[in-house]
Write a protein that holds these residues in place. Sequence first.
Motif, PDB file in Angstrom:
ATOM      1  N   MET A   1       0.824  -1.078  -0.053  1.00 45.87           N
ATOM      2  CA  MET A   1      -0.147  -0.122   0.023  1.00 45.87           C
ATOM      3  C   MET A   1       0.830   1.184  -0.029  1.00 45.87           C
ATOM      4  O   MET A   1       1.951   1.305   0.743  1.00 45.87           O
ATOM      5  CB  MET A   1      -0.902   0.052   1.167  1.00 45.87           C
ATOM      6  N   GLU A   2       0.595   2.258  -0.720  1.00 42.86           N
ATOM      7  CA  GLU A   2       1.192   3.460  -0.793  1.00 42.86           C
ATOM      8  C   GLU A   2       0.161   4.636  -0.684  1.00 42.86           C
ATOM      9  O   GLU A   2      -0.868   4.552  -0.766  1.00 42.86           O
ATOM     10  CB  GLU A   2       1.924   3.581  -2.045  1.00 42.86           C
ATOM     11  N   LYS A   3       0.819   5.469   0.046  1.00 37.49           N
ATOM     12  CA  LYS A   3       0.078   6.995   0.356  1.00 37.49           C
ATOM     13  C   LYS A   3       1.074   7.891   0.174  1.00 37.49           C
ATOM     14  O   LYS A   3       2.349   7.891   0.227  1.00 37.49           O
ATOM     15  CB  LYS A   3      -0.287   6.926   1.908  1.00 37.49           C
ATOM     16  N   VAL A   4       0.370   9.057  -0.101  1.00 34.60           N
ATOM     17  CA  VAL A   4       1.232  10.588  -0.215  1.00 34.60           C
ATOM     18  C   VAL A   4       0.789  11.367   1.069  1.00 34.60           C
ATOM     19  O   VAL A   4      -0.406  11.358   1.246  1.00 34.60           O
ATOM     20  CB  VAL A   4       1.130  11.320  -1.620  1.00 34.60           C
ATOM     21  N   VAL A   5       1.914  12.046   1.491  1.00 34.44           N
ATOM     22  CA  VAL A   5       1.539  13.014   2.530  1.00 34.44           C
ATOM     23  C   VAL A   5       2.291  14.295   2.130  1.00 34.44           C
ATOM     24  O   VAL A   5       3.348  14.323   1.181  1.00 34.44           O
ATOM     25  CB  VAL A   5       2.079  12.572   3.950  1.00 34.44           C
ATOM     26  N   ILE A   6       1.940  15.361   2.551  1.00 31.07           N
ATOM     27  CA  ILE A   6       2.629  16.633   2.188  1.00 31.07           C
ATOM     28  C   ILE A   6       3.540  17.196   3.863  1.00 31.07           C
ATOM     29  O   ILE A   6       2.832  17.162   4.815  1.00 31.07           O
ATOM     30  CB  ILE A   6       1.516  17.868   2.218  1.00 31.07           C
ATOM     31  N   ILE A   7       4.766  17.207   3.588  1.00 34.82           N
ATOM     32  CA  ILE A   7       5.481  17.671   4.780  1.00 34.82           C
ATOM     33  C   ILE A   7       6.446  18.928   4.201  1.00 34.82           C
ATOM     34  O   ILE A   7       7.138  18.703   3.047  1.00 34.82           O
ATOM     35  CB  ILE A   7       6.479  16.439   4.926  1.00 34.82           C
ATOM     36  N   ASP A   8       6.073  19.877   5.050  1.00 35.81           N
ATOM     37  CA  ASP A   8       6.822  21.151   4.702  1.00 35.81           C
ATOM     38  C   ASP A   8       6.542  21.589   3.188  1.00 35.81           C
ATOM     39  O   ASP A   8       7.411  22.016   2.526  1.00 35.81           O
ATOM     40  CB  ASP A   8       8.108  21.098   4.963  1.00 35.81           C
ATOM     41  N   GLY A   9       5.293  21.461   2.601  1.00 33.54           N
ATOM     42  CA  GLY A   9       5.133  21.712   1.102  1.00 33.54           C
ATOM     43  C   GLY A   9       5.513  20.841   0.243  1.00 33.54           C
ATOM     44  O   GLY A   9       5.316  21.016  -1.138  1.00 33.54           O
ATOM     45  N   LYS A  10       6.208  19.571   0.436  1.00 33.27           N
ATOM     46  CA  LYS A  10       6.740  18.508  -0.348  1.00 33.27           C
ATOM     47  C   LYS A  10       5.748  17.609  -0.289  1.00 33.27           C
ATOM     48  O   LYS A  10       5.226  16.924   0.833  1.00 33.27           O
ATOM     49  CB  LYS A  10       8.042  18.371   0.058  1.00 33.27           C
ATOM     50  N   GLU A  11       5.513  16.757  -1.473  1.00 33.21           N
ATOM     51  CA  GLU A  11       4.963  15.456  -1.401  1.00 33.21           C
ATOM     52  C   GLU A  11       5.573  14.397  -1.067  1.00 33.21           C
ATOM     53  O   GLU A  11       6.905  14.291  -1.570  1.00 33.21           O
ATOM     54  CB  GLU A  11       4.227  15.432  -2.942  1.00 33.21           C
ATOM     55  N   VAL A  12       5.578  13.568  -0.112  1.00 34.33           N
ATOM     56  CA  VAL A  12       6.358  12.580   0.358  1.00 34.33           C
ATOM     57  C   VAL A  12       5.415  11.019   0.242  1.00 34.33           C
ATOM     58  O   VAL A  12       4.321  11.103   0.772  1.00 34.33           O
ATOM     59  CB  VAL A  12       6.766  12.572   1.888  1.00 34.33           C
ATOM     60  N   SER A  13       5.953  10.347  -0.758  1.00 35.66           N
ATOM     61  CA  SER A  13       5.450   8.884  -0.871  1.00 35.66           C
ATOM     62  C   SER A  13       5.811   8.072   0.336  1.00 35.66           C
ATOM     63  O   SER A  13       6.883   8.114   0.740  1.00 35.66           O
ATOM     64  CB  SER A  13       5.729   8.263  -1.996  1.00 35.66           C
ATOM     65  N   LEU A  14       4.795   7.296   0.744  1.00 38.48           N
ATOM     66  CA  LEU A  14       4.841   6.618   2.039  1.00 38.48           C
ATOM     67  C   LEU A  14       4.673   5.020   1.595  1.00 38.48           C
ATOM     68  O   LEU A  14       3.366   4.834   0.798  1.00 38.48           O
ATOM     69  CB  LEU A  14       4.367   6.896   3.280  1.00 38.48           C
ATOM     70  N   LYS A  15       5.196   3.999   1.747  1.00 40.57           N
ATOM     71  CA  LYS A  15       4.821   2.828   1.076  1.00 40.57           C
ATOM     72  C   LYS A  15       5.144   1.642   2.551  1.00 40.57           C
ATOM     73  O   LYS A  15       6.167   1.670   3.034  1.00 40.57           O
ATOM     74  CB  LYS A  15       5.698   2.418   0.158  1.00 40.57           C
ATOM     75  N   VAL A  16       4.246   0.612   2.478  1.00 42.44           N
ATOM     76  CA  VAL A  16       4.564  -0.571   3.199  1.00 42.44           C
ATOM     77  C   VAL A  16       4.635  -1.814   2.134  1.00 42.44           C
ATOM     78  O   VAL A  16       3.747  -2.045   1.383  1.00 42.44           O
ATOM     79  CB  VAL A  16       3.605  -0.798   4.443  1.00 42.44           C
ATOM     80  N   ASN A  17       5.771  -2.591   2.722  1.00 45.83           N
ATOM     81  CA  ASN A  17       5.580  -4.149   2.086  1.00 45.83           C
ATOM     82  C   ASN A  17       6.308  -4.859   2.983  1.00 45.83           C
ATOM     83  O   ASN A  17       6.837  -4.646   4.005  1.00 45.83           O
ATOM     84  CB  ASN A  17       6.189  -3.734   0.585  1.00 45.83           C
ATOM     85  N   ALA A  18       6.826  -5.979   2.500  1.00 48.67           N
ATOM     86  CA  ALA A  18       7.398  -7.192   3.258  1.00 48.67           C
ATOM     87  C   ALA A  18       8.750  -6.663   3.577  1.00 48.67           C
ATOM     88  O   ALA A  18       9.399  -7.166   4.531  1.00 48.67           O
ATOM     89  CB  ALA A  18       7.405  -8.395   2.372  1.00 48.67           C
TER      90      ALA A  18
END
Length: 117
Positions: A1-18
Amino acid sequence: MEKVVIIDGKEVSLKVNASCLRRYKMQFRRDFIADIFRLKKLDQYIVNGELKADDETIAQIDFELFSDLLWLFAKTADKTIPSPLEWEEQFVSIPLSDTLPVVLELLTVMLDSSQKK
Protein backbone atom coordinates in the motif's frame (compact mmCIF):
# COMPACT_ATOMS: atom_id res chain seq x y z
CA MET A 1 0.00 0.00 0.00
CA GLU A 2 1.22 3.49 -0.81
CA LYS A 3 0.09 6.90 0.41
CA VAL A 4 1.27 10.45 -0.18
CA VAL A 5 1.58 13.06 2.58
CA ILE A 6 2.59 16.70 2.43
CA ILE A 7 5.53 17.57 4.64
CA ASP A 8 6.72 21.16 4.63
CA GLY A 9 5.06 21.74 1.25
CA LYS A 10 6.64 18.66 -0.36
CA GLU A 11 4.84 15.51 -1.48
CA VAL A 12 6.32 12.48 0.24
CA SER A 13 5.36 8.96 -0.77
CA LEU A 14 5.02 6.41 2.01
CA LYS A 15 4.82 2.70 1.30
CA VAL A 16 4.60 -0.56 3.21
CA ASN A 17 5.67 -3.96 1.95
CA ALA A 18 7.36 -7.10 3.19
CA SER A 19 10.80 -5.44 3.29
CA CYS A 20 9.78 -3.01 6.04
CA LEU A 21 10.50 -5.39 8.93
CA ARG A 22 14.02 -6.17 7.78
CA ARG A 23 14.82 -2.59 6.71
CA TYR A 24 13.71 -1.29 10.12
CA LYS A 25 15.87 -3.82 11.99
CA MET A 26 18.89 -3.09 9.78
CA GLN A 27 18.58 0.69 10.13
CA PHE A 28 17.55 1.12 13.77
CA ARG A 29 18.71 -2.12 15.45
CA ARG A 30 15.35 -2.49 17.18
CA ASP A 31 12.48 -4.92 16.83
CA PHE A 32 9.80 -3.48 14.55
CA ILE A 33 6.86 -5.33 16.10
CA ALA A 34 7.74 -4.34 19.67
CA ASP A 35 8.14 -0.71 18.66
CA ILE A 36 4.98 -0.37 16.60
CA PHE A 37 2.74 -1.62 19.38
CA ARG A 38 3.91 1.38 21.43
CA LEU A 39 2.64 3.71 18.70
CA LYS A 40 -0.36 1.67 17.56
CA LYS A 41 -2.31 2.42 20.76
CA LEU A 42 -2.66 6.00 19.49
CA ASP A 43 -4.96 4.71 16.74
CA GLN A 44 -7.94 5.26 19.03
CA TYR A 45 -7.34 9.02 18.90
CA ILE A 46 -7.69 9.26 15.12
CA VAL A 47 -11.15 10.56 14.23
CA ASN A 48 -12.07 11.08 10.57
CA GLY A 49 -8.39 11.04 9.63
CA GLU A 50 -7.38 13.65 12.22
CA LEU A 51 -5.54 13.36 15.51
CA LYS A 52 -7.97 14.18 18.33
CA ALA A 53 -6.04 13.89 21.55
CA ASP A 54 -5.39 16.01 24.60
CA ASP A 55 -1.98 17.41 25.46
CA GLU A 56 -1.28 14.63 27.95
CA THR A 57 -1.82 11.95 25.32
CA ILE A 58 0.29 13.79 22.75
CA ALA A 59 3.07 14.14 25.33
CA GLN A 60 3.23 10.33 25.50
CA ILE A 61 4.04 9.97 21.81
CA ASP A 62 7.58 8.75 21.20
CA PHE A 63 8.50 11.22 18.46
CA GLU A 64 11.75 9.46 17.66
CA LEU A 65 9.84 6.24 17.01
CA PHE A 66 7.30 8.15 14.93
CA SER A 67 10.11 9.77 12.90
CA ASP A 68 11.79 6.40 12.42
CA LEU A 69 8.59 4.87 11.05
CA LEU A 70 7.93 7.86 8.82
CA TRP A 71 11.46 7.55 7.38
CA LEU A 72 11.05 3.76 6.98
CA PHE A 73 7.88 4.15 4.94
CA ALA A 74 9.40 6.95 2.86
CA LYS A 75 12.55 4.89 2.23
CA THR A 76 10.42 1.91 1.22
CA ALA A 77 8.68 4.12 -1.35
CA ASP A 78 11.87 5.82 -2.56
CA LYS A 79 15.17 3.94 -2.22
CA THR A 80 17.15 7.11 -3.00
CA ILE A 81 16.33 9.02 0.17
CA PRO A 82 19.29 9.50 2.52
CA SER A 83 19.76 8.48 6.15
CA PRO A 84 17.02 9.47 8.62
CA LEU A 85 18.82 12.55 9.95
CA GLU A 86 19.78 13.83 6.50
CA TRP A 87 16.23 13.22 5.26
CA GLU A 88 14.64 15.08 8.19
CA GLU A 89 17.00 18.04 7.72
CA GLN A 90 15.22 18.96 4.49
CA PHE A 91 12.05 19.82 6.44
CA VAL A 92 11.46 22.76 8.77
CA SER A 93 8.77 20.75 10.55
CA ILE A 94 6.82 17.53 10.19
CA PRO A 95 3.12 18.05 10.95
CA LEU A 96 2.09 15.34 13.38
CA SER A 97 -1.63 15.90 12.83
CA ASP A 98 -1.24 15.26 9.07
CA THR A 99 1.28 12.43 9.13
CA LEU A 100 0.45 10.37 12.23
CA PRO A 101 -2.93 9.17 10.89
CA VAL A 102 -1.27 7.99 7.67
CA VAL A 103 1.55 6.21 9.52
CA LEU A 104 -1.01 4.47 11.75
CA GLU A 105 -3.09 3.49 8.72
CA LEU A 106 -0.05 1.95 7.05
CA LEU A 107 0.80 0.10 10.25
CA THR A 108 -2.74 -1.25 10.42
CA VAL A 109 -2.49 -2.51 6.84
CA MET A 110 0.78 -4.27 7.67
CA LEU A 111 -0.60 -5.86 10.84
CA ASP A 112 -3.91 -6.88 9.31
CA SER A 113 -2.17 -8.37 6.28
CA SER A 114 0.21 -10.40 8.41
CA GLN A 115 -2.59 -11.61 10.67
CA LYS A 116 -4.68 -12.88 7.73
CA LYS A 117 -1.90 -15.09 6.37
